[in-house]
Design a protein around this motif. Structure first.
Motif, PDB file in Angstrom:
ATOM      1  N   LYS A   1      23.754  31.233  33.270  1.00  0.00           N
ATOM      2  CA  LYS A   1      23.411  29.831  33.502  1.00  0.00           C
ATOM      3  C   LYS A   1      21.907  29.682  33.682  1.00  0.00           C
ATOM      4  O   LYS A   1      21.272  28.800  33.098  1.00  0.00           O
ATOM      5  CB  LYS A   1      24.132  29.313  34.747  1.00  0.00           C
ATOM      6  N   THR A   2      21.347  30.600  34.512  1.00  0.00           N
ATOM      7  CA  THR A   2      19.903  30.562  34.744  1.00  0.00           C
ATOM      8  C   THR A   2      19.141  30.661  33.435  1.00  0.00           C
ATOM      9  O   THR A   2      18.142  29.965  33.216  1.00  0.00           O
ATOM     10  CB  THR A   2      19.507  31.716  35.669  1.00  0.00           C
ATOM     11  N   LEU A   3      19.612  31.542  32.567  1.00  0.00           N
ATOM     12  CA  LEU A   3      18.950  31.722  31.283  1.00  0.00           C
ATOM     13  C   LEU A   3      18.954  30.444  30.475  1.00  0.00           C
ATOM     14  O   LEU A   3      17.954  30.038  29.890  1.00  0.00           O
ATOM     15  CB  LEU A   3      19.642  32.843  30.508  1.00  0.00           C
ATOM     16  N   PHE A   4      20.103  29.774  30.461  1.00  0.00           N
ATOM     17  CA  PHE A   4      20.195  28.524  29.715  1.00  0.00           C
ATOM     18  C   PHE A   4      19.260  27.474  30.287  1.00  0.00           C
ATOM     19  O   PHE A   4      18.595  26.731  29.558  1.00  0.00           O
ATOM     20  CB  PHE A   4      21.639  28.009  29.716  1.00  0.00           C
ATOM     21  N   TYR A   5      19.187  27.419  31.594  1.00  0.00           N
ATOM     22  CA  TYR A   5      18.287  26.433  32.201  1.00  0.00           C
ATOM     23  C   TYR A   5      16.852  26.762  31.881  1.00  0.00           C
ATOM     24  O   TYR A   5      16.023  25.897  31.651  1.00  0.00           O
ATOM     25  CB  TYR A   5      18.502  26.370  33.705  1.00  0.00           C
ATOM     26  N   GLU A   6      16.548  28.055  31.850  1.00  0.00           N
ATOM     27  CA  GLU A   6      15.186  28.458  31.511  1.00  0.00           C
ATOM     28  C   GLU A   6      14.836  28.039  30.103  1.00  0.00           C
ATOM     29  O   GLU A   6      13.682  27.751  29.798  1.00  0.00           O
ATOM     30  CB  GLU A   6      15.042  29.980  31.630  1.00  0.00           C
ATOM     31  N   LEU A   7      15.830  28.031  29.238  1.00  0.00           N
ATOM     32  CA  LEU A   7      15.583  27.637  27.865  1.00  0.00           C
ATOM     33  C   LEU A   7      15.516  26.124  27.712  1.00  0.00           C
ATOM     34  O   LEU A   7      15.229  25.617  26.634  1.00  0.00           O
ATOM     35  CB  LEU A   7      16.679  28.192  26.950  1.00  0.00           C
TER      36      LEU A   7
END
Lengths: 144, 467
Positions: free
Chosen positions: A28-34
C-alpha cells in the motif's frame, strides 16, 4: 470469485489485504508513493472474506494477500509487484489505467491535488493497521 | 583320528598328505619342519601353526605334568577342549615345556590365538611371569604391533631353530632339563624386553595425546574469541544446532563457498576486461556472474525458511558489511548510487534508465522498511497488552498463550520480508544488467565486487587493529 472481480473492476487500482498483514502495508505504501490511491478491501473485515481468499488463491496468488488488480486485471502478489516496479512496468500500468496522474507541474502531496485522475478519498484503512507517523507518501513525484 | 584333518591351513593339505600319519614321530617332525621351511606363511599363520604343532606334540607324546602348564591352567584360562587331540593335556608331556619357547603355548597363548586375530599383541604376554603390565600393553595395541612383529619374527625364526634342536634333542636324549630351562629363560628374557619396549612406546603415545589435547583447547578458545569479534569463520562440526541442511552453520559454509567461487569468476572477468576481450566472451562471463548471484539468493531463501534471524543478524557477513545491513543484505539503491559515477559514459537513455531504477529501488526499500516498522510495532503491542491484567490466573495464562500465538504468527511474516528484500536486490541487479551494455555490465560487476571486498578488508583491518 465474482465478488473479487466485481470489486476489482470498480477502481483502477485495487488491493485486497488483511488488516494484520504488514506486507500488505508495504505494498500500500508503495502505491501511495507512486501517487496512486488504490481501493483497499480487507478480507478479514468482509463477510465473504474466506471465499474471496480462496478465489485469490485460485488465481495463483500466494500468499493470498496482498493481491493487486490494476485496470480490473490481476497483477499478482508482493513479489510480482516489486518485480514490476523495479523494471518500471508497474508505473506504466498505473498510468495506462489512469490510476496515477500524469501532471508534471507542481506535484502536490496526495491527496490534495485535484485532477481528472481516479482519486478517491483517503479510505483511512491505514488506521486499521496501526497508528504510524506517516512519512510524506507522495513526496516529490517526478514524471519521466 | 588324524590330526591332519584339522590342520588349519587346508591349502597345505596336499603336501601334508605326503607325510605319513603313523609311524615314526621323528620322521613326522622332520617332515613337518621341511614343510615349514619350504612354505611361506604370514606371521599369524605361523602363530597358529605353532599352536597346532604343540597340540600335535601332545598327541604324540604323553608324559609328566609341567609346572608351567599347570600354573597357566590354574590361572583359570579356558582351554579349548573341542579337539580330541588335545584330550591328553592333563598329563602334559615334557615336550610341552620344551616348546614353550618354540611354540609359546602356555594355555593363555593358545586361548588368545584362537580367540583373537591381532596375533602380535597376545604373543608378548606370558602368564607364567606375572607382569602387571600385560594390561598396559593391551591398551595401545597399535603402537605395539610393529616392534612386536619384529620380536615375533625373531622369535619365530628362533622357534623353528629350536624346533629343530628340540627334535634332535628328543631324538638323542630324553629331554634334558637344563636345555629346556635355558630356552625357557631366554624366552622369558625376550618377553620382558618386549614388554618394556611396549611400555615405553605407550608412554610416548600418551604424552603425544596430552599435548594434542592442550593444543586443541587452545585453538578452541581462540576460535571462540574470534567468533565473538565477528570474524566470519566457516567451520563445521563443532556446533550441533543446524537444522538439516539449512541451518545457520550450513549457510555460513555455503556462503563461504559461494564467495570463493564469486571471487574466482570476478578475477576471470577482470582479466577478460583488461585484455580487451570481445563482447561475446565478456557476455559469457557476465552471464555466469549473474547466474551465480541467482544462486546466493536461492541459498538465502532456503535459510530464510529455517533460520530467518540468522540472516537478519548479518552474522554471516563481516562487521563493516553488517554496518550497512538492510533486511538481511545490501541496499540496492546505495549500490546504484556508487555505480553511476563509475559507469560513464552513459547514453541519455541509459542515464534515465539508471536514475529511474535508483528511484524505484529506493521507493521499494522505503515501502518494505515501513512494513517492517509496522511489524515491529504490531509485535510489541501484542506482547505488551494485558500484562497487568487483573483477571484470574487461568485467564492470565489463556491471555498469555493467546498473545504468544499471535506474536508467533507475526514473527512468521519476517521470512516474507526477507524474501521480498532479496527479490528487490535480485530484480535491481537484473534490471541494471538489461539497461547496460555487456561491457558496462562487466565494469559494473567489477565495481560492485571491489566495493564489497574493500568493506571486507576494512573489517579485517578493524579486527586486527592494535588496542
Amino acid at each position: 470469485m465474482d465478488r473479487v472481480r466485481e470489486l476489482a473492476s470498480k477502481k483502477a487500482a485495487v488491493i485486497f489485504t488483511k488488516s494484520s498483514c504488514c506486507m500488505c502495508y508495504s505494498i500500500k505504501t508503495l502505491f501511495y508513493e507512486l501517487g496512486a490511491s488504490p481501493a483497499i478491501h480487507e478480507l478479514d473485515q468482509d463477510p465473504y472474506g474466506r471465499d474471496m481468499e480462496r478465489a485469490l488463491r485460485a488465481l495463483g496468488c500466494d500468499p493470498s494477500v496482498p493481491a493487486v488488480f490494476i485496470g480490473g486485471r490481476f497483477v499478482g502478489s508482493s513479489k510480482d509487484v516489486i518485480s514490476l516496479h523495479v523494471d518500471g512496468s508497474l508505473k506504466q500500468m498505473l498510468k495506462d489505467a489512469k490510476a496515477i496522474c500524469m501532471k508534471k507541474e507542481n506535484p502536490v502531496p496526495f491527496p490534495l491535488s485535484s485532477s481528472t485522475c481516479d482519486h478517491s478519498p483517503f479510505t483511512g484503512s491505514l488506521a486499521h493497521v496501526m497508528a504510524l507517523p506517516k512519512t510524506a507518501a507522495a513526496g516529490a513525484m517526478h514524471e519521466v | 583320528m588324524s590330526p591332519f584333518s584339522i590342520f588349519p591351513f587346508p591349502m597345505f593339505d596336499v603336501e601334508l598328505g605326503s607325510i605319513p600319519a603313523h609311524g615314526n614321530r621323528a620322521h613326522f617332525e622332520a617332515s613337518c619342519l621341511r614343510l615349514l621351511r619350504a612354505s611361506t606363511f604370514t606371521i599369524s599363520q605361523l602363530l597358529e601353526l605353532r599352536v597346532w604343532m604343540a597340540n600335535l606334540y601332545l598327541g604324540f607324546t604323553c608324559g609328566n605334568a609341567d609346572s608351567a602348564f599347570n600354573s597357566a591352567k590354574a590361572s583359570g584360562q579356558p582351554f579349548p577342549t573341542d579337539r580330541s587331540y588335545i584330550g591328553t593335556l592333563d598329563k602334559t608331556p615334557n615336550s610341552f615345556t620344551i616348546n614353550p619357547s618354540a611354540l609359546r603355548v602356555e594355555s593363555q597363548g593358545l586361548h588368545l590365538e584362537r580367540g583373537q586375530q591381532t596375533g602380535p599383541v597376545s604373543i608378548s604376554r606370558d602368564h607364567t611371569e606375572n607382569w602387571g603390565e600385560s594390561d598396559m600393553a593391551d591398551a595401545s595395541p597399535r603402537t605395539d604391533i610393529s616392534t612386536d612383529a619384529e620380536t615375533d619374527e625373531k622369535n619365530l625364526r628362533f622357534d623353528s631353530e629350536k624346533l629343530n634342536a628340540a627334535v634332535a634333542a628328543s631324538d638323542s636324549s630324553d629331554r634334558s632339563k637344563s636345555n629346556l630351562d635355558q630356552k625357557i629363560l631366554r624366552r622369558l628374557a625376550q618377553n620382558r624386553e618386549a614388554a618394556r619396549k611396549s611400555r615405553l612406546r605407550k608412554k610416548a603415545y600418551v604424552q603425544q595425546l596430552e599435548s594434542s589435547r592442550l593444543k586443541l583447547t587452545q585453538l578452541e578458545q581462540e576460535l571462540q574469541r574470534a567468533r565473538q569479534q565477528g570474524i566470519f569463520i566457516s567451520s563445521s562440526g563443532d556446533q550441533s544446532h543446524s537444522l538439516g541442511g539449512n541451518g545457520a552453520m550450513t549457510f555460513d559454509v555455503e556462503y563461504g563457498r559461494w564467495l570463493e567461487e564469486h571471487n574466482r569468476q570476478i578475477n576471470e572477468l577482470r582479466m577478460a576486461v583488461n585484455s580487451h576481450a570481445g563482447d561475446a566472451e565478456l557476455r559469457i562471463i557476465v552471464d555466469g556472474v549473474m547466474a551465480h548471484y541467482d544462486e546466493i539468493f536461492r541459498l538465502k531463501s532456503n535459510v530464510a525458511k529455517a533460520d530467518v534471524f540468522h540472516l537478519l543478524s548479518g552474522m554471516w557477513k563481516t562487521p563493516a558489511e553488517r554496518c550497512f545491513l538492510w533486511l538481511g543484505g545490501f541496499r540496492s539503491s546505495e549500490l546504484l548510487k556508487l555505480l553511476v559515477n563509475q559507469l560513464e559514459p552513459l547514453t541519455e537513455q541509459q542515464l534515465v534508465g539508471v536514475s529511474n531504477l535508483q528511484q524505484s529501488s529506493q521507493q521499494a526499500e522505503d515501502a518494505l522498511s515501513q512494513g517492517m516498522e509496522a511489524l515491529q510495532q504490531s509485535l510489541s503491542e501484542t506482547l505488551s497488552t494485558g500484562s497487568l491484567g487483573s483477571s484470574g490466573s487461568t485467564g492470565n495464562v489463556a491471555n498469555y498463550m493467546g498473545q504468544m500465538a499471535m506474536a508467533m504468527g507475526k514473527l512468521g511474516t519476517l521470512e516474507g520480508f526477507i524474501c521480498q528484500a532479496d527479490n528487490l536486490r535480485q530484480q535491481t541487479l537484473q534490471q541494471m544488467h538489461r539497461i547496460l551494455t555487456t561491457r558496462q555490465s562487466a565494469r559494473a560487476l567489477l565495481a560492485i565486487h571491489d566495493y564489497f571486498s574493500r568493506l571486507r578488508a576494512l573489517s579485517s583491518l578493524w579486527l586486527a587493529r592494535p588496542r
